[in-house]
Design a protein around this motif. Structure first.
Motif, PDB file in Angstrom:
ATOM      1  N   GLN A  21       0.761  -1.163   0.061  1.00  0.00           N
ATOM      2  CA  GLN A  21       0.168  -0.014  -0.175  1.00  0.00           C
ATOM      3  C   GLN A  21       0.893   1.373  -0.189  1.00  0.00           C
ATOM      4  O   GLN A  21       1.315   1.625   1.118  1.00  0.00           O
ATOM      5  CB  GLN A  21      -0.867  -0.003   1.219  1.00  0.00           C
ATOM      6  N   ARG A  22       1.071   1.627  -1.277  1.00  0.00           N
ATOM      7  CA  ARG A  22       2.199   2.757  -1.182  1.00  0.00           C
ATOM      8  C   ARG A  22       1.674   4.073  -1.062  1.00  0.00           C
ATOM      9  O   ARG A  22       2.562   5.096  -1.003  1.00  0.00           O
ATOM     10  CB  ARG A  22       2.443   2.890  -2.966  1.00  0.00           C
ATOM     11  N   GLY A  23       0.514   4.259  -0.350  1.00  0.00           N
ATOM     12  CA  GLY A  23       0.180   5.794   0.237  1.00  0.00           C
ATOM     13  C   GLY A  23      -0.469   6.442  -0.984  1.00  0.00           C
ATOM     14  O   GLY A  23      -0.813   7.738  -0.995  1.00  0.00           O
ATOM     15  N   LEU A  24      -0.718   5.822  -2.116  1.00  0.00           N
ATOM     16  CA  LEU A  24      -1.211   6.448  -3.425  1.00  0.00           C
ATOM     17  C   LEU A  24      -2.657   5.989  -3.534  1.00  0.00           C
ATOM     18  O   LEU A  24      -2.687   4.796  -3.580  1.00  0.00           O
ATOM     19  CB  LEU A  24      -0.488   6.255  -4.693  1.00  0.00           C
ATOM     20  N   ARG A  25      -3.584   6.826  -3.182  1.00  0.00           N
ATOM     21  CA  ARG A  25      -4.924   6.114  -3.492  1.00  0.00           C
ATOM     22  C   ARG A  25      -5.269   5.432  -4.669  1.00  0.00           C
ATOM     23  O   ARG A  25      -4.941   6.129  -5.786  1.00  0.00           O
ATOM     24  CB  ARG A  25      -6.203   7.377  -3.107  1.00  0.00           C
ATOM     25  N   ARG A  26      -5.882   4.435  -4.751  1.00  0.00           N
ATOM     26  CA  ARG A  26      -5.874   3.571  -5.860  1.00  0.00           C
ATOM     27  C   ARG A  26      -7.307   3.287  -6.313  1.00  0.00           C
ATOM     28  O   ARG A  26      -7.984   2.547  -5.605  1.00  0.00           O
ATOM     29  CB  ARG A  26      -5.041   2.346  -5.986  1.00  0.00           C
ATOM     30  N   ALA A  27      -7.821   3.358  -7.459  1.00  0.00           N
ATOM     31  CA  ALA A  27      -8.928   3.064  -8.125  1.00  0.00           C
ATOM     32  C   ALA A  27      -8.429   1.541  -8.749  1.00  0.00           C
ATOM     33  O   ALA A  27      -7.261   1.409  -9.380  1.00  0.00           O
ATOM     34  CB  ALA A  27      -9.705   3.720  -9.086  1.00  0.00           C
ATOM     35  N   SER A  28      -9.354   0.557  -8.824  1.00  0.00           N
ATOM     36  CA  SER A  28      -9.021  -0.927  -9.576  1.00  0.00           C
ATOM     37  C   SER A  28     -10.280  -1.143 -10.309  1.00  0.00           C
ATOM     38  O   SER A  28     -11.425  -0.947  -9.603  1.00  0.00           O
ATOM     39  CB  SER A  28      -8.333  -1.694  -8.636  1.00  0.00           C
ATOM     40  N   ILE A  29     -10.329  -1.955 -11.197  1.00  0.00           N
ATOM     41  CA  ILE A  29     -11.195  -2.685 -12.187  1.00  0.00           C
ATOM     42  C   ILE A  29     -11.266  -3.989 -11.822  1.00  0.00           C
ATOM     43  O   ILE A  29     -12.311  -4.717 -12.189  1.00  0.00           O
ATOM     44  CB  ILE A  29     -11.246  -2.063 -13.543  1.00  0.00           C
ATOM     45  N   GLU A  30     -10.259  -4.798 -11.247  1.00  0.00           N
ATOM     46  CA  GLU A  30     -10.418  -6.136 -11.167  1.00  0.00           C
ATOM     47  C   GLU A  30      -9.403  -6.223 -10.076  1.00  0.00           C
ATOM     48  O   GLU A  30      -8.947  -5.391  -9.356  1.00  0.00           O
ATOM     49  CB  GLU A  30      -9.481  -6.927 -12.337  1.00  0.00           C
ATOM     50  N   ALA A  31      -9.536  -7.629  -9.460  1.00  0.00           N
ATOM     51  CA  ALA A  31      -8.511  -7.897  -8.330  1.00  0.00           C
ATOM     52  C   ALA A  31      -7.031  -7.557  -8.682  1.00  0.00           C
ATOM     53  O   ALA A  31      -6.534  -8.192  -9.599  1.00  0.00           O
ATOM     54  CB  ALA A  31      -8.557  -9.464  -8.146  1.00  0.00           C
TER      55      ALA A  31
END
Length: 383
Positions: A163-173
């Motif tokens: 968890q790099r501290g960059l907020r992340r959106a994702s579309i798949e696992a």
């Protein structure tokens, strides 16, 4: 500064890379085992491992080890330790127990006994006890139980390091960031060389490659578990983080390319790069794999093709692989390609012979990283 013993966990298959990384930041007594690397060092080494390691999942400080036979032995061992010298009673905590060949009937009961010992120790010392929080604890205690020996650790990382501290959106696992970073290192890609992910999904490979290209320490924008411990040296930590931030290069286009046939994926990847302040470094387009042109005469292609999870997808993939193989032969002579997949048929169905097959685990899923060298002039005309 006094020396401590640590253990860094990582995705299975990346232990040797993690050992090299730890050596480069000054760790000593480095010993790789399955799933991680033991090492020793002072607080600076611990902080740097958290800040700079692209491969580690957690950095754990070993506070005790010994022999046990019963849950009571674990209670007594934990009660002997001076927990109030390591964290405050106002910090909530959790205990996580992992057992390998452990003879105890219930790891839950072992966890409870260790928790009780920590609370009893605080009651004896300061007439009060810390609260348990299993969701967002200030302090994480890990116990590793082998057949007859235990090790107790304080977790210096807090949230897992991927968890790099960059907020992340994702579309798949999504692929875990530290596994993606390890794969890029295994590919031998060096910053400055063209890098392409033609099935980029939410952009994990692109983000990790960009952070490497710009020398951005992966932990420079997040907090850590060690900040909650009583031996936390704020001055040392601030100077290490400041040094890392100064070494980062200004953001500019870095010959990193991504594409995906799914427009949503392209949008999400762009959004993730933008949130990280790195969009300028990367070119992203919406393209099907078979339409992707080589952005340069040579380079490194790294991708994690979709897995056939839903019914009917297996047939679709079986039809796609030969087309992928043809595209690689036609457009990517001179490139090295790396595919992470749990589908062992992939090279055969692409009609390409892998030069390496590295076993890696994506979480519990056993995968292979297939290396395929695309030699210039090997393009046989299709009949």
């Amino acid at each position: 500064m006094s020396q401590h013993n640590f253990f860094a966990t990582c995705p299975r298959g990346l232990e040797a890379l993690l050992a090299d990384e730890l050596a480069s930041i000054g760790a000593k007594a480095i010993q790789a085992t399955d799933g991680g690397v033991g090492f020793s060092g002072d607080l600076a080494v611990c902080y740097k491992a958290n800040l700079e390691s692209r491969i580690a999942t957690r950095i754990m400080w070993r506070v005790a080890s010994g022999k046990y036979a019963t849950e009571d032995d674990l209670f007594n061992a934990a009660y002997k330790l001076d927990w109030p010298s390591w964290f405050k009673v106002s910090n909530n905590f959790m205990v996580k127990v992992t057992g390998v060949k452990c003879p105890l009937k219930s790891l839950e009961f072992a966890t409870l006994r260790i928790k009780d010992a920590v609370c009893d120790k605080f009651r004896q010392a300061v007439k009060s006890r810390p609260y348990i929080d299993t969701k967002e604890p200030d302090v994480r205690i890990h116990a590793y139980l082998a057949a007859d020996s235990y090790q107790f650790y304080l977790d210096t990382s807090g949230n897992a390091l991927y968890q790099r501290g960059l907020r992340r959106a994702s579309i798949e696992a999504p692929l875990r960031e530290n596994l993606a970073a390890g794969i890029i290192k295994l590919s031998g890609w060096k910053p400055g060389q063209p890098f392409l992910d033609p099935m980029c999904g939410s952009g994990t490979f692109l983000l990790e490659a960009t952070m490497m290209a710009l020398n951005i320490a992966p932990g420079s924008h997040r907090g850590f578990g060690f900040e909650k411990l009583l031996n936390f040296d704020a001055k040392l930590w601030n100077s290490l983080r400041e040094d890392a931030r100064k070494k980062a290069k200004p953001v500019k286009f870095s010959k990193i390319y991504g594409s995906d046939m799914d427009l949503r994926a392209v949008r999400v990847a762009k959004q993730n790069l933008e949130q990280a302040g790195l969009l300028e470094a990367v070119q992203i387009a919406q393209l099907e794999f078979t339409q992707v042109p080589a952005p340069a005469g040579d380079g490194v292609l790294v991708t994690n093709p979709p897995y056939g999870v839903r019914i009917g997808e297996d047939e679709e993939l079986a039809a796609l692989y030969p087309k992928m193989g043809e595209t690689l032969k036609r457009n990517f002579a001179g490139w090295s390609a790396y595919f992470l997949t749990n589908d062992m048929r992939l090279p055969k169905m692409m009609r390409l012979a892998p030069t390496k097959r590295t076993p890696l685990f994506n979480g519990p899923l056993e995968c292979r990283l297939f290396e395929i060298k695309l030699v210039a002039g090997s393009n046989r005309k299709e009949k």
